[in-house]
Design a protein around this motif. Structure first.
Motif, mmCIF file in Angstrom:
data_model
loop_
_atom_site.group_PDB
_atom_site.id
_atom_site.type_symbol
_atom_site.label_atom_id
_atom_site.label_comp_id
_atom_site.label_asym_id
_atom_site.label_seq_id
_atom_site.Cartn_x
_atom_site.Cartn_y
_atom_site.Cartn_z
ATOM 1 N N TRP A 2 72.102 13.025 -21.328
ATOM 2 C CA TRP A 2 73.013 13.843 -20.520
ATOM 3 C C TRP A 2 74.016 14.525 -21.428
ATOM 4 O O TRP A 2 74.443 13.966 -22.435
ATOM 5 N N LEU A 3 74.380 15.748 -21.083
ATOM 6 C CA LEU A 3 75.353 16.513 -21.881
ATOM 7 C C LEU A 3 76.596 16.784 -21.046
ATOM 8 O O LEU A 3 76.502 16.992 -19.828
ATOM 9 N N GLY A 4 77.753 16.796 -21.743
ATOM 10 C CA GLY A 4 78.955 17.272 -21.061
ATOM 11 C C GLY A 4 78.705 18.731 -20.706
ATOM 12 O O GLY A 4 78.371 19.525 -21.596
ATOM 13 N N PRO A 5 78.779 19.129 -19.441
ATOM 14 C CA PRO A 5 78.355 20.487 -19.034
ATOM 15 C C PRO A 5 78.946 21.581 -19.922
ATOM 16 O O PRO A 5 80.155 21.672 -20.111
ATOM 17 N N GLU A 6 78.033 22.397 -20.500
ATOM 18 C CA GLU A 6 78.429 23.502 -21.371
ATOM 19 C C GLU A 6 77.935 24.805 -20.742
ATOM 20 O O GLU A 6 76.830 24.877 -20.210
ATOM 21 N N GLU A 7 78.736 25.843 -20.874
ATOM 22 C CA GLU A 7 78.388 27.130 -20.267
ATOM 23 C C GLU A 7 77.286 27.821 -21.070
ATOM 24 O O GLU A 7 77.301 27.839 -22.299
ATOM 25 N N VAL A 8 76.273 28.361 -20.377
ATOM 26 C CA VAL A 8 75.175 29.102 -21.018
ATOM 27 C C VAL A 8 75.122 30.480 -20.371
ATOM 28 O O VAL A 8 75.012 30.583 -19.144
ATOM 29 N N LEU A 9 75.194 31.523 -21.189
ATOM 30 C CA LEU A 9 75.252 32.882 -20.638
ATOM 31 C C LEU A 9 73.865 33.459 -20.405
ATOM 32 O O LEU A 9 73.567 34.002 -19.356
ATOM 33 N N LEU A 10 72.951 33.357 -21.418
ATOM 34 C CA LEU A 10 71.617 33.935 -21.283
ATOM 35 C C LEU A 10 70.606 32.805 -21.136
ATOM 36 O O LEU A 10 70.129 32.245 -22.122
ATOM 37 N N ALA A 11 70.288 32.462 -19.907
ATOM 38 C CA ALA A 11 69.420 31.307 -19.666
ATOM 39 C C ALA A 11 67.975 31.587 -20.083
ATOM 40 O O ALA A 11 67.238 30.678 -20.440
ATOM 41 N N GLY A 12 67.561 32.847 -20.038
ATOM 42 C CA GLY A 12 66.152 33.165 -20.309
ATOM 43 C C GLY A 12 65.837 33.404 -21.774
ATOM 44 O O GLY A 12 64.667 33.412 -22.160
ATOM 45 N N ALA A 13 66.844 33.642 -22.616
ATOM 46 C CA ALA A 13 66.587 33.977 -24.021
ATOM 47 C C ALA A 13 66.006 32.778 -24.758
ATOM 48 O O ALA A 13 66.615 31.715 -24.805
ATOM 49 N N LEU A 14 64.817 32.949 -25.317
ATOM 50 C CA LEU A 14 64.131 31.943 -26.153
ATOM 51 C C LEU A 14 63.725 30.690 -25.385
ATOM 52 O O LEU A 14 63.265 29.717 -25.987
ATOM 53 N N TRP A 15 63.860 30.687 -24.059
ATOM 54 C CA TRP A 15 63.478 29.516 -23.254
ATOM 55 C C TRP A 15 62.534 29.942 -22.130
ATOM 56 O O TRP A 15 62.613 31.050 -21.622
ATOM 57 N N VAL A 16 61.651 29.036 -21.746
ATOM 58 C CA VAL A 16 60.706 29.294 -20.645
ATOM 59 C C VAL A 16 61.018 28.310 -19.518
ATOM 60 O O VAL A 16 61.111 27.098 -19.761
ATOM 61 N N THR A 17 61.174 28.812 -18.272
ATOM 62 C CA THR A 17 61.465 27.933 -17.140
ATOM 63 C C THR A 17 60.169 27.307 -16.636
ATOM 64 O O THR A 17 59.199 28.008 -16.349
ATOM 65 N N GLU A 18 60.161 25.978 -16.525
ATOM 66 C CA GLU A 18 58.954 25.267 -16.077
ATOM 67 C C GLU A 18 59.089 24.738 -14.651
ATOM 68 O O GLU A 18 58.104 24.631 -13.941
ATOM 69 N N ARG A 19 60.306 24.352 -14.240
ATOM 70 C CA ARG A 19 60.531 23.895 -12.864
ATOM 71 C C ARG A 19 61.847 24.477 -12.376
ATOM 72 O O ARG A 19 62.751 24.703 -13.184
ATOM 73 N N ALA A 20 61.958 24.633 -11.079
ATOM 74 C CA ALA A 20 63.219 25.174 -10.548
ATOM 75 C C ALA A 20 63.417 24.706 -9.115
ATOM 76 O O ALA A 20 62.456 24.441 -8.384
ATOM 77 N N ASN A 21 64.659 24.564 -8.722
ATOM 78 C CA ASN A 21 65.040 24.345 -7.322
ATOM 79 C C ASN A 21 66.351 25.105 -7.102
ATOM 80 O O ASN A 21 66.870 25.702 -8.056
ATOM 81 N N PRO A 22 66.918 25.111 -5.926
ATOM 82 C CA PRO A 22 68.116 25.947 -5.702
ATOM 83 C C PRO A 22 69.303 25.633 -6.615
ATOM 84 O O PRO A 22 70.188 26.485 -6.783
ATOM 85 N N PHE A 23 69.354 24.454 -7.233
ATOM 86 C CA PHE A 23 70.544 24.110 -8.014
ATOM 87 C C PHE A 23 70.271 23.836 -9.501
ATOM 88 O O PHE A 23 71.194 23.839 -10.298
ATOM 89 N N PHE A 24 69.010 23.601 -9.873
ATOM 90 C CA PHE A 24 68.721 23.235 -11.272
ATOM 91 C C PHE A 24 67.464 23.933 -11.790
ATOM 92 O O PHE A 24 66.554 24.265 -11.013
ATOM 93 N N LEU A 25 67.444 24.148 -13.121
ATOM 94 C CA LEU A 25 66.262 24.692 -13.817
ATOM 95 C C LEU A 25 65.861 23.727 -14.934
ATOM 96 O O LEU A 25 66.726 23.229 -15.669
#
Length: 1234
Positions: A2-25
């Motif tokens: 677990w990580l202390g929540p850190e802000e991420v601006l570009l979620a798609g850069a260099l990452w591929v989404t494998e699962r998703a729901n209304p609140f988490f990726l």
């Protein structure tokens, strides 16, 4: 994690989404896992070069709300399994709750609070010690463990960005320095480089700059050379590498494993990316330098240092320098070398006060001592903090009435109480001759040497004291008295260039003992350990061991030409000092040359002072000189060769050609020239040595070679060069000495026809300072490190060759294979030293033992080696087989085996014919290799059966062991000295060969275990079906043979003469084969095997063996008229009805049938088992000859055991997978070298 929540601006850069729901990726890093293409390669390269956390955690979970563009990283994972666990927790515990919220800001706040709560809960269970390391550093340590498969106990010290040169191509990556390894990882466009090198394998470390490699670090091992460059701070990296390699060498030398100092003070402000371990090592380096500079005891730890000025009353100046504060001392060193050194023991301090500041003298501090001296420091940056620290240390300093007074301050009235002894009076008849034969009380002053040096007791009434030499001696004493008046006397004396000048001119005899104690630092240890020496003498009185034997042998060889050692008084004093030191430091004990040095110390000091001087000499000033392998002297010999190349290049080549340096330097360094130079001259060398250290011995040695350069260049051989140097040293004279000349025995042997040219010792010293004074103590320490690597690795290579030569005669492996096995064996031992849960492994190594016995491994380490090296892989059954082989090899039952025992076991599986290999396998299923629990095979043997058989088996086995000789028992009980090993080796040579007839018979339980092993062994073979069929046939046949043998063994015995006349022996049973090592000494303790009547040497045995052999000779035993028909159906029914366990017919024997609760029987059962209330067939047995003969009928089995396996390839594979990579990793590294 677990990580202390850190802000991420570009979620798609260099990452591929494998699962998703209304609140988490849930996202995966591009390039990780399968595929990835060019984008993946570029991303992977970027991660390595930029040291991205995505390299170690390629999965992450982000929190988002529908309308927000901002994402929050809440978890990351190194594997899909880890991240899926977090994902499922979020889905199960948070999704339903979050759907209730109306406001998106509330959702984010709730998620962040929940994650912070989880992290806080996890951190509760973590050790507080790890919190000292900054977060970034912990992340790097995690990467290191995952990348190189290191366990938790392997601590990272520091990591650096650098390039590794593979050929002429630099590979940019990260260098990780751990306590025991140097690791490097690089990933560039799909090309992966992974290096893992143990520090104990490093033979050379160099920092150099070449045209090809600009400012690089070269790391050499026995196999290759590695170059690393492009460091941001190359000096810091190199120093740390040196320190870690030095710790590894210390481990090889004297078993000192690295233990982190947990008592380090916490930094006053947080240090970015510096681990607690790195701070510990930095503190160690500073402590060593501090102790060496001021000659302080080994346990002194530097607390801190600060710039300041010191007022020096002798020249009315404020000298700039540094003040050092530690637990028990305040020291000062001027910035200008030789200007001033000062040591103030806190036990001497009476007042520490802050004086008024002024513009001329800001922040002054005065320190007063019991000897009425006051020291005035100024320009202190943080005076208040410093005074507080000194005050804290003063409170901890034990309060005494006063430090022991310098006995030389007075006119020494105590010395006059003991009458001086004329040299002519032999002490044999005097009362003093009996002092050494009874307990002495040093406090009561029963022994004259307890209060003064031997020279005062044996001073001759010489005319020299009244002549010009006496006048010169008085002038020297007066010069020193003036010096004491100006600079102070005792430990708090100002030490300046003037002090050194006076030492170079020779210390007066009356002051020699005092100043030796002062300059060596021995005085500090003596006054802080009152009564220590007297206690040691009392404890060591009447004790005998190898060290005391050697001491007794050398006592009368210690300066026999001096009158002080021509009688019992001097000899007894020398005996007490040497024996006391041997008991204080059993690691060193006693080494030749210590007697010569100690005898000179006793001339000028009393016994206690001589003892503490010996301590400072052996443990600080000449480290590792007097251990069993004289490593320190060999190290300084290497330095001497290096300095000769630098300062006398012409002579260096000639000396190397003649091989002289190695011969001369050991005798020069070990005895400080006392054994090669006239005594009155050599003692001046000792004066300067105690002031300057080893630097002075090296510069005098260079001056001696320089003075004889022309003659040495014309030498033809080593003998001529030695004669030239010997004659030169014999004729170095001290014309100022007031002691009567002592004949030098060496001089009598080397005198020639020409009158010798005398050399004045003071001229030689002056020349050495003029020509070679630019030697620096720091440079020598640097050179010592370099040479120590070379010397210790050279000694390890010698040890390896000695061990390999010692075992090669009895083993089937080649020398190359044995050397490789030794490397693997030693590496396994060392790995346990620093990765084992306890330090027991280090304690197992005794340097005094022969090389063969020094490295020993336990059963767990042996199992690891067995699994990777055995040609008989049995799947999950392999560790069980390894445990049995270990018990078979461990003859003395100390749960440890040495290298010879290890390779003996390996050789049994790799070498020899089918008979030899089967013999090893057969023994692994007999006691002591087979445990009672394993043999029972889920049948509960009755107490009668267990107790009765165990007793008789053990007695029989004892008899068998006694045939091999009593030395096996002696190994575990008697002291292991050299005579024991000589006897043991002599017995080994005489041991008689074992034949296959000597092997005991195998019971039904043991045979079942053998069948299990064979089925497991064949399971991974390419022709496993053929092998299964073959072993089923053989097992079926052997079970019938066992049944036949059982029936015949139950008949009345015939006379043994008739047996011999009528039996027809199978030719196989008469074969004799050379014994293997473990066969000669097969067993020490036995456990239930068969019925107590069914013994190898029992009365019924000859009959039984003949009948079994006859059956074997007649055929398979299945034809008409075979003895199997003798069994009635009723007997069979009775036996089968008794059984409460699953039973299988031998004819239908299959691999899957052999379970732990299965008992194998033939077509018929045994009715005799009913006597014991169990279905175990106690009469059934089979011999090795019968198993061998049956095996030979099956080609598949013969081929399996006859096939050759390359152990070198196994070793190579073992090194590659030596470290188990983290189970959480989704991929394996392509290569690991080292």
């Amino acid at each position: 994690m677990w990580l202390g929540p850190e802000e991420v601006l570009l979620a798609g850069a260099l990452w591929v989404t494998e699962r998703a729901n209304p609140f988490f990726l849930l996202q995966r890093r591009r390039g990780h896992g399968k595929g990835g293409g060019l984008t993946g390669l570029l991303v992977g390269t970027l991660d390595v070069v930029l040291d991205s956390s995505a390299r170690v955690a390629p999965y992450r979970i982000l929190h988002q709300t529908q309308d927000s563009q901002v994402y929050w990283a809440v978890a990351c994972g190194s594997s899909r399994k880890e991240i899926t666990k977090h994902w499922e927790w979020l889905e199960n515990n948070l999704l339903q709750t979050l759907s209730i919220f109306d406001n998106e800001e509330d959702i984010t706040t709730f998620v962040k609070g929940k994650i912070h709560g989880i992290i806080a809960e996890e951190n509760k269970n973590e050790q507080p010690q790890s919190e000292e390391d900054p977060g970034k550093f912990k992340e790097a340590e995690l990467k290191m463990r995952k990348q190189f498969g290191m366990p938790e106990v392997e601590k990272l010290v520091n990591y650096y960005s650098c390039s590794y040169w593979k050929g002429r191509v630099p590979r940019q990556g990260w260098l990780y320095l751990t306590v025991n390894h140097l690791c490097f990882y690089s990933f560039l466009l799909g090309k992966e480089v992974t290096l893992v090198i143990q520090w104990v394998d490093v033979t050379q470390l160099e920092k150099n700059a070449t045209l090809l490699f600009p400012e690089c670090i070269k790391v050499s091992t026995r196999d290759n050379e590695l170059y690393f460059s492009m460091f941001l701070n190359i000096n810091e990296t190199f120093k740390l590498m040196e320190q870690l390699a030095n710790i590894a060498m210390r481990q090889l030398l004297d078993n000192e494993s690295f233990l982190q100092d947990k008592s380090l003070p916490k930094p006053r402000k947080p240090l970015k990316n510096i681990s607690a371990l790195k701070r510990d090592l930095d503190a160690r380096a500073k402590n060593e330098c501090y102790r060496a500079t001021f000659r302080l005891p080994k346990d002194e730890c530097l607390d801190g240092h600060t710039d300041c000025t010191l007022w020096t009353p002798f020249n009315k100046m404020h000298i700039p320098g540094q003040m050092f504060v530690s637990n028990n001392y305040i020291c000062f060193a001027s910035k200008a070398e030789e200007a001033c050194h000062l040591i103030i023991p806190l036990r001497e301090v009476t007042i520490v006060e802050k004086a008024d500041s002024s513009s001329v003298l800001p922040s002054p501090l005065s320190i007063s001592t019991k000897s009425k001296m006051t020291f005035f420091f100024a320009n202190l940056k943080d005076r208040d903090f410093l005074v507080q620290r000194i005050s804290d240390f003063l409170q901890r300093t034990p309060s005494k009435k006063s430090d022991r007074e310098w006995k030389w301050n007075s006119a020494d009235p105590g010395c006059e109480e003991v009458p001086e002894l004329p040299s002519s009076s032999p002490l044999a008849g005097s009362p003093m001759s009996s002092l050494s034969n009874r307990p002495v009380n040093f406090c009561a002053g029963e022994v004259p040497t307890a209060s003064q040096g031997l020279l005062k007791l044996f001073r001759r009434n010489s005319e020299e004291l009244l002549g010009p030499k006496g006048a010169k001696e008085k002038m020297k004493e007066e010069s020193w008295n003036i010096h004491f008046f100006e600079y102070g006397r005792g430990m708090c004396m100002y030490r300046t260039a003037k002090t050194r000048e006076l030492v170079q001119k020779g210390i007066p005899e009356n002051l020699r003992g005092e100043l030796w104690l002062l300059f060596s630092g021995a005085w500090n240890e003596m006054v802080t350990h009152p009564g220590y020496y007297a206690d040691l003498v009392e404890k060591s009185m009447g004790q005998y061991n190898l060290a005391t034997e050697e001491i007794e042998r050398d006592l009368h060889r210690s300066m026999p030409e001096h009158p002080a050692f021509q009688n019992e008084l001097g000899i007894a004093a020398l005996r007490r000092v040497l024996t006391a030191y041997a008991f204080r430091n059993p690691t060193i004990g006693y080494c030749q040359a210590m007697n010569i040095v100690t005898s000179v110390l006793l001339l000028y000091c009393n016994e206690e002072e001589a003892f503490w001087l010996l301590v400072s000499l052996c443990e600080r000033m000449l480290p590792d000189y007097y251990n069993t392998r004289v490593v320190g002297a060999l190290v300084d010999q290497g330095i001497f060769e290096e300095l000769t190349r630098e300062y006398l290049p012409q002579l260096s080549e000639k000396m190397q050609e003649l091989g002289v340096i190695s011969t001369i330097s050991l005798s020069w360094f070990l005895t400080l020239f006392l054994s090669v130079m006239p005594f009155e001259s050599a003692v001046v060398i000792v004066d300067c040595f105690f002031y300057e250290g080893i630097k002075f011995i090296l510069q005098v040695s260079l001056a001696i070679l320089d003075a004889n350069m022309e003659k040495l260049l014309q030498c033809c051989d080593e003998g001529e060069a030695m004669t030239i140097l010997g004659r030169y040293l014999d004729n170095i004279v001290n014309r100022q000495s007031v002691s009567p000349p002592i004949p030098h025995l060496h001089a009598l042997l080397t005198s020639g026809d020409d009158p010798p040219l005398e050399i004045d010792i003071f001229e030689l010293i002056k020349t050495s300072y003029e020509k070679f004074s630019n030697l620096k103590a720091d440079d020598i320490e640097q050179m010592r490190f370099k040479q120590r690597l070379k010397v210790i690795q050279s000694l390890e290579d010698t040890a390896k060759k000695s061990v390999v030569r010692a075992v090669s005669g009895d083993i089937g492996f080649s020398m190359e294979e044995l050397e490789e096995l030794y490397v693997v064996f030693k590496a396994k031992y060392l790995m346990n030293c620093y990765w084992g849960n306890n330090r027991a492994a280090a304690a197992r190594r005794d340097q005094s033992l022969p090389y063969l016995e020094q490295y020993r491994i336990d059963v767990e380490q042996f199992k690891e080696l067995f699994v990777s090296l055995t040609p008989w892989s049995c799947g999950a059954h392999t560790p069980v087989l390894a445990g049995r082989l270990f018990r078979l090899l461990d003859e003395n039952r100390d749960s440890l085996i040495n290298f010879k025992e290890f390779v003996t076991g390996m050789s049994g599986m790799y070498h020899g014919d089918l008979t030899e290999k089967l013999k090893v396998l057969y023994k692994l299923h007999l006691p002591p290799a087979l445990n009672p629990e394993e043999a029972e095979s889920a049948l509960e043997a009755t107490s009668y059966f267990t107790e009765d058989v165990t007793t008789e088996e053990t007695q029989e086995d004892k008899g068998r062991r006694n045939e091999n000789g009593p030395e096996k028992e002696e190994k575990g009980t008697s002291p292991q000295d050299y005579r024991y090993y000589l006897r043991m080796w002599a017995k080994e040579k005489e041991s008689k060969k074992e034949t296959i007839k000597d092997l005991p018979k195998m019971s039904q339980e043991q045979f079942i275990e053998l069948c299990k092993t064979l089925y497991n062994m064949f399971s991974e073979d390419p022709v496993e079906q053929e092998l299964y069929h073959a072993i089923a046939t053989v097992a079926s046949l052997l079970l019938r043979i066992g049944e036949v043998g059982k029936k015949f063994s139950n008949r009345p015995m015939r006379k043994s003469e008739d047996c011999k006349a009528n039996s027809t022996q199978d030719p196989v049973s008469e074969e004799e084969s050379p014994t293997s090592e473990q066969g000669q000494n097969s067993a020490v303790e036995q456990q239930p095997q068969t019925d107590h009547e069914d013994k190898t040497y029992g009365g019924a045995q000859p009959e039984k063996t003949q009948q079994e052999s006859q059956t074997l000779g007649d055929g398979s035993g299945e034809g008409q008229g075979s003895p199997l028909q003798l069994l009635s159906d009723d007997e069979t029914k009775d036996d089968m009805s008794m059984s409460s366990y699953s039973m299988v017919s031998a004819g239908s024997l299959q691999c899957e049938d052999i379970a732990d609760d299965t008992v194998l029987v033939g077509c018929e059962g045994s009715s005799s088992a009913a006597r014991y209330g169990s279905t175990i067939d106690t009469d059934w047995s089979i011999s090795f000859e019968q198993i061998l003969a049956s095996m030979l009928t099956e080609t598949a089995l013969v081929n399996y055991f006859e096939k050759k396996v390359d152990i070198l390839q196994k070793i190579k594979d073992q090194k590659k997978v030596e470290r188990q990579f983290s189970s959480s990793s989704d991929y394996e590294l392509s290569s690991v070298s080292g």
